[in-house]
Motif scaffolding. Structure first.
Motif, PDB file in Angstrom:
ATOM      1  N   UNK A  56       0.861  -1.071  -0.037  1.00  0.00           N
ATOM      2  CA  UNK A  56       0.007  -0.046   0.186  1.00  0.00           C
ATOM      3  C   UNK A  56       0.823   1.366  -0.027  1.00  0.00           C
ATOM      4  N   UNK A  57       0.327   2.163  -0.733  1.00  0.00           N
ATOM      5  CA  UNK A  57       1.140   3.517  -0.649  1.00  0.00           C
ATOM      6  C   UNK A  57       1.383   4.363   0.975  1.00  0.00           C
ATOM      7  N   UNK A  58       0.707   3.858   1.770  1.00  0.00           N
ATOM      8  CA  UNK A  58       0.797   4.121   3.155  1.00  0.00           C
ATOM      9  C   UNK A  58       2.099   3.664   3.606  1.00  0.00           C
ATOM     10  N   UNK A  59       2.329   2.372   3.241  1.00  0.00           N
ATOM     11  CA  UNK A  59       3.688   1.749   3.664  1.00  0.00           C
ATOM     12  C   UNK A  59       4.913   2.409   3.146  1.00  0.00           C
ATOM     13  N   UNK A  60       4.601   2.957   1.930  1.00  0.00           N
ATOM     14  CA  UNK A  60       5.872   3.401   1.354  1.00  0.00           C
ATOM     15  C   UNK A  60       6.205   5.125   1.781  1.00  0.00           C
ATOM     16  N   UNK A  61       4.968   5.454   2.228  1.00  0.00           N
ATOM     17  CA  UNK A  61       5.243   6.921   2.740  1.00  0.00           C
ATOM     18  C   UNK A  61       6.316   7.382   3.510  1.00  0.00           C
ATOM     19  N   UNK A 149      -9.490  -4.921  -0.006  1.00  0.00           N
ATOM     20  CA  UNK A 149      -9.859  -4.741   1.395  1.00  0.00           C
ATOM     21  C   UNK A 149      -8.544  -4.821   2.242  1.00  0.00           C
ATOM     22  N   UNK A 150      -8.769  -4.408   3.386  1.00  0.00           N
ATOM     23  CA  UNK A 150      -7.872  -4.557   4.515  1.00  0.00           C
ATOM     24  C   UNK A 150      -7.879  -5.942   5.187  1.00  0.00           C
ATOM     25  N   UNK A 151      -6.588  -6.633   5.043  1.00  0.00           N
ATOM     26  CA  UNK A 151      -6.633  -7.977   5.567  1.00  0.00           C
ATOM     27  C   UNK A 151      -6.045  -7.892   6.798  1.00  0.00           C
ATOM     28  N   UNK A 152      -6.645  -8.596   8.191  1.00  0.00           N
ATOM     29  CA  UNK A 152      -5.915  -8.661   9.283  1.00  0.00           C
ATOM     30  C   UNK A 152      -5.991 -10.032   9.591  1.00  0.00           C
ATOM     31  N   UNK A 153      -4.936 -10.578   9.761  1.00  0.00           N
ATOM     32  CA  UNK A 153      -4.407 -12.001  10.325  1.00  0.00           C
ATOM     33  C   UNK A 153      -4.631 -12.066  11.941  1.00  0.00           C
ATOM     34  N   UNK A 154      -5.451 -12.927  12.474  1.00  0.00           N
ATOM     35  CA  UNK A 154      -5.596 -12.702  13.883  1.00  0.00           C
ATOM     36  C   UNK A 154      -5.356 -14.140  14.385  1.00  0.00           C
ATOM     37  N   UNK A 155      -4.163 -14.255  15.386  1.00  0.00           N
ATOM     38  CA  UNK A 155      -3.745 -15.569  15.565  1.00  0.00           C
ATOM     39  C   UNK A 155      -3.420 -15.904  16.978  1.00  0.00           C
ATOM     40  N   UNK A 220      -5.294   4.855  10.947  1.00  0.00           N
ATOM     41  CA  UNK A 220      -4.948   5.229   9.611  1.00  0.00           C
ATOM     42  C   UNK A 220      -4.452   3.969   8.835  1.00  0.00           C
ATOM     43  N   UNK A 221      -3.624   3.076   9.302  1.00  0.00           N
ATOM     44  CA  UNK A 221      -3.188   1.946   8.894  1.00  0.00           C
ATOM     45  C   UNK A 221      -4.042   0.845   7.983  1.00  0.00           C
ATOM     46  N   UNK A 222      -5.195   0.821   8.908  1.00  0.00           N
ATOM     47  CA  UNK A 222      -6.620   0.239   8.646  1.00  0.00           C
ATOM     48  C   UNK A 222      -7.142   0.664   7.459  1.00  0.00           C
ATOM     49  N   UNK A 223      -7.276   1.796   7.470  1.00  0.00           N
ATOM     50  CA  UNK A 223      -8.036   2.585   6.592  1.00  0.00           C
ATOM     51  C   UNK A 223      -7.332   2.733   5.123  1.00  0.00           C
ATOM     52  N   UNK A 224      -5.982   2.662   5.221  1.00  0.00           N
ATOM     53  CA  UNK A 224      -5.136   2.600   4.075  1.00  0.00           C
ATOM     54  C   UNK A 224      -4.857   1.315   3.523  1.00  0.00           C
ATOM     55  N   UNK A 225      -5.379   0.264   4.184  1.00  0.00           N
ATOM     56  CA  UNK A 225      -5.475  -1.162   3.356  1.00  0.00           C
ATOM     57  C   UNK A 225      -4.189  -1.879   3.806  1.00  0.00           C
ATOM     58  N   UNK A 226      -3.297  -1.419   5.085  1.00  0.00           N
ATOM     59  CA  UNK A 226      -2.376  -1.991   5.404  1.00  0.00           C
ATOM     60  C   UNK A 226      -2.659  -3.373   5.989  1.00  0.00           C
ATOM     61  N   UNK A 265     -12.909  -4.847   5.792  1.00  0.00           N
ATOM     62  CA  UNK A 265     -11.660  -5.195   6.768  1.00  0.00           C
ATOM     63  C   UNK A 265     -12.101  -6.964   6.978  1.00  0.00           C
ATOM     64  N   UNK A 266     -11.222  -7.552   6.347  1.00  0.00           N
ATOM     65  CA  UNK A 266     -11.162  -9.196   6.538  1.00  0.00           C
ATOM     66  C   UNK A 266     -10.408  -9.794   7.555  1.00  0.00           C
ATOM     67  N   UNK A 267     -10.957 -10.325   8.400  1.00  0.00           N
ATOM     68  CA  UNK A 267     -10.047 -10.909   9.601  1.00  0.00           C
ATOM     69  C   UNK A 267      -9.962 -12.456   8.994  1.00  0.00           C
ATOM     70  N   UNK A 268      -8.776 -13.153   9.083  1.00  0.00           N
ATOM     71  CA  UNK A 268      -8.575 -14.403   8.627  1.00  0.00           C
ATOM     72  C   UNK A 268      -7.850 -15.066  10.146  1.00  0.00           C
ATOM     73  N   UNK A 269      -8.585 -16.109  10.521  1.00  0.00           N
ATOM     74  CA  UNK A 269      -8.319 -16.770  11.741  1.00  0.00           C
ATOM     75  C   UNK A 269      -6.875 -17.588  11.396  1.00  0.00           C
ATOM     76  N   UNK A 270      -5.897 -17.656  12.235  1.00  0.00           N
ATOM     77  CA  UNK A 270      -4.492 -18.776  12.064  1.00  0.00           C
ATOM     78  C   UNK A 270      -4.354 -19.203  13.265  1.00  0.00           C
TER      79      UNK A 270
END
Length: 468
Positions: A56-61, A149-155, A220-226, A265-270
């Motif tokens: 995401x552009x946010x990560x390269x800022x 989508x913003x992908x969030x890995x929950x572990x 901010x990171x979540x809204x930016x799709x990180x 926002x998509x949560x993926x259980x791990x």
């Protein structure tokens, strides 16, 4: 005109150094920066073609831009004013505090370090110690996740190896951003971790200004799709069971989430599990409130001794000592669909009601994690030995009990991937590991639990205690 000017040696050396610095600043440094930037851009272009989720552009800022964005955020400005008033401080001091927090939290992501060094290191370390096994239990659902989508890995959090293991397994699909505890804030580790996109979190801090800056960064990171990786438990398990979820991070992500207009926002259980957790004995010591705290020197000495022994062993010897590490991916949960299904808009709820709803969502995610925690050979054999009540049993009897338990687990729908052809060998290896660690004793081809090792085996058996 023809007179010779004599300069003292110290002045000549000073002028020469000054000239050299000018050449470096005006010629060499810009060239090096241009070369490095070109290589980084080439890597970004290359990896974006093969990543499932683009960087995401946010990560390269640039970091300073993100720090300024945080400092000029309306809610942070309001928090600075409140903090200055509460602590009876000048506004400038409170602003400086907020800036130091923003600098501490904000990462300095470097694509070259992440993909050329970090991924390589994670891969080498993971394979150096463990036999790594991966399972995907809803591949079709994962492939259907919308691209933006913003992908969030929950572990679940069993070991500090979790960071390394998941980074290796996900490294060719996405650039992950982790929340890392204060344990990693040591030089040069903190520089490396930040350059890989991770951000530091003071988990025990109750400072309102710090929590506000952290909240705004996560938001901010979540809204930016990180793409982010989150341990819902907020810390390592000390008894092997999954802990109650901590709701702070999920609240930061969802408190301003508008399902009708914001990106999903998509949560993926791990689920993660190990035949041997590297720091298991240290974690179990926390159960004893009277246990003496280990000194930093003792921890460092033990860690160096461990790495030396591991590096000098052959691969098969390492695998027989540490066994398997398993990672399973569960069914994704879409925040947008969840809100539509339950008719919720988190952004419109008051704090108390919002936390109640987030708790329900977190519990659902924790259940999703539990359902995919891998069932590994040592974990299974730990259950069997605890059920034998200190009685001597033959290897054949133990394996028969294990087979019965496997059938029961399969009927319950547990994620067990143990083929019949490998059954004998895998359980024999697990038995050898337990004897080698002095949790089980062997005599005349009979085995029983060593007195005093119950806590150690319970730690492993507890990771699948929900399958009863």
């Amino acid at each position: 005109m023809d007179q010779t000017i004599t300069l003292p040696y110290w002045l000549f050396i000073l002028l020469a150094l000054f000239t050299l610095l000018l050449i470096l600043d005006r010629v060499l440094f810009p060239s090096v920066r241009w070369y490095l930037k070109r290589r980084v851009n080439r890597i970004i272009k290359e990896v974006n073609t093969r990543l499932d989720i683009e960087i995401r552009p946010f990560q390269l800022t640039k970091k300073q831009v993100l720090v300024d964005q945080l400092l000029f955020d309306e809610k942070v400005i309001e928090a600075i004013k409140d903090y200055a008033q509460e602590q009876d401080l000048p506004l400038e001091i409170a602003q400086a505090k907020a800036q130091s927090y923003a600098n501490e939290i904000t990462p300095t992501f470097n694509a070259y370090v992440y993909f050329r060094f970090g991924y390589w290191l994670a891969k080498k370390v993971s394979r150096l110690i463990y036999r790594v096994r991966v399972g995907v239990y809803d591949d079709d659902q994962i492939k259907k996740i919308e691209k933006g989508s913003t992908v969030v890995l929950v572990m679940n959090h069993r070991s500090n190896m979790d960071y390394v293991l998941v980074s290796f397994l996900i490294g060719d699909k996405v650039a992950l951003s982790y929340a890392v505890g204060e344990w990693a804030r040591i030089w040069p580790l903190q520089t490396l971790i930040k350059s890989m996109g991770a951000f530091f979190v003071r988990r025990s801090s109750r400072n309102t200004l710090y929590r506000r800056v952290l909240e705004r960064y996560v938001n901010l990171a979540t809204r930016a799709g990180v793409c982010q990786a989150v341990f819902l438990e907020g810390g390592l398990t000390i008894d092997g069971k999954m802990r109650e979820p901590r709701l702070g991070f999920m609240d930061y992500m969802l408190r301003e989430y508008h399902p009708s207009i914001d990106r999903d926002i998509v949560f993926i259980p791990i689920g993660i599990n190990y035949d041997r957790v590297l720091e298991d004995k240290s974690l179990i010591r926390h159960l004893d409130k009277n246990a003496q705290k280990r000194s930093s020197w003792y921890v460092l000495k033990t860690a160096l001794k461990f790495f030396y022994k591991t590096l000098t062993k052959k691969r098969k010897a390492r695998w027989s000592r540490f066994g398997y590490a398993g990672v399973n991916f569960g069914k994704p949960l879409s925040a947008k669909h969840y809100c539509e299904q339950h008719q919720i808009d988190f952004s419109e709820l008051e704090s108390t009601e919002r936390f109640e709803q987030i708790k329900q969502l977190a519990d659902e995610l924790m259940q999703g994690i539990e359902e995919v925690v891998p069932i590994l050979p040592v974990v299974l054999m730990s259950e069997i030995f605890l059920a034998q009540d200190m009685q001597w049993k033959s290897e054949l009897q133990l394996k028969a009990s294990a087979m019965q338990r496997i059938k029961q687990l399969k009927l319950l729908g547990a994620p067990i991937d143990l083929s019949e052809s490998a059954f004998e060998q895998v359980l024999s290896s697990a038995l050898t590991m337990l004897v080698g660690r002095r949790f089980v004793e062997e005599k005349d081809n009979l085995y029983k639990l060593v007195k005093g090792a119950e806590t150690n085996l319970k730690y492993y058996a507890n990771s699948i205690s929900h399958w009863q």
